[in-house]
Design an enzyme around this catalytic site. Structure first.
Site, PDB file in Angstrom:
ATOM      1  N   SER A  41     -14.838   0.765  -3.145  1.00 26.83           N
ATOM      2  CA  SER A  41     -14.582  -0.315  -4.099  1.00 26.83           C
ATOM      3  C   SER A  41     -13.303  -1.107  -3.836  1.00 26.83           C
ATOM      4  O   SER A  41     -13.187  -2.240  -4.290  1.00 26.83           O
ATOM      5  CB  SER A  41     -14.559   0.220  -5.526  1.00 26.83           C
ATOM      6  OG  SER A  41     -13.402   0.973  -5.780  1.00 26.83           O
ATOM      7  N   LYS A  80      -7.726   0.281  -8.909  1.00 29.62           N
ATOM      8  CA  LYS A  80      -8.213  -1.098  -8.998  1.00 29.62           C
ATOM      9  C   LYS A  80      -7.038  -2.059  -8.935  1.00 29.62           C
ATOM     10  O   LYS A  80      -5.883  -1.666  -9.009  1.00 29.62           O
ATOM     11  CB  LYS A  80      -8.983  -1.340 -10.305  1.00 29.62           C
ATOM     12  CG  LYS A  80     -10.186  -0.441 -10.499  1.00 29.62           C
ATOM     13  CD  LYS A  80     -11.277  -0.697  -9.492  1.00 29.62           C
ATOM     14  CE  LYS A  80     -12.424   0.289  -9.694  1.00 29.62           C
ATOM     15  NZ  LYS A  80     -13.309   0.358  -8.585  1.00 29.62           N
TER      16      LYS A  80
END
Length: 164
Positions: A41, A80
């Site tokens: 990701s 993230k």
């Protein structure tokens, strides 16, 4: 000449030991954490299996574009990028992000990500609350992020990624 080289050698060894000890103390106090990348990701910024350092920091030191460790409500830990900060106005289009009515430049995104928001999740502007952050993975097509689980609160931010 030999004495001079011995002095330099000793000075370098002492510095290496001092840096090593400082790292061990920071790690023992939980200020610095070594994290292993888990999944695609955050590619190309961070790769699956890659080791990197995360440092605890105060919320006032977190800014848009920082890569952070986050703990979700279910206890899952993820890494993230901060896309929007408290008080921001956010609009996500087909392949662009607008923050406070301006396109947000993202030079860390791979061109393979074109059309990453073609499912139209955020076609309307959202306003972030005073403790809300919107986070996304750099590999937008393979990231579970705020588009899926919503905004995160500042207390969910574990620290800032500072190096690999």
């Amino acid at each position: 000449m030999k004495r001079f080289l011995n002095r330099i050698y000793r000075a370098v060894v002492v510095q290496i030991i001092a840096v090593g000890l400082a790292f061990i103390v920071l790690w023992a106090l939980g200020i610095v954490i070594v994290i292993k990348g888990n999944g695609p990701s955050m590619e190309p910024t961070l790769s699956d299996g890659e080791l990197y350092l995360q440092v605890k920091t105060k919320p006032k030191n977190i800014k848009r574009g920082d890569v952070v460790g986050v703990v979700l409500e279910d206890g899952t830990r993820i890494t993230k990028r901060i896309i929007a900060c408290p008080g921001d106005e956010l609009l996500i289009g087909y392949s662009n992000i607008w923050i406070n009515h301006e396109i947000y430049p993202e030079d860390y995104i791979s061109y393979d990500n074109e059309g990453w928001n073609d499912f139209g999740k955020y076609d309307e502007q959202i306003s972030l609350g005073e403790e809300d952050y919107f986070v996304m993975g750099d590999n937008r097509k393979q990231s579970q992020d705020s588009r899926h689980f919503g905004t995160i609160k500042e207390e969910q931010i574990l620290g800032k990624v500072v190096g690999k």
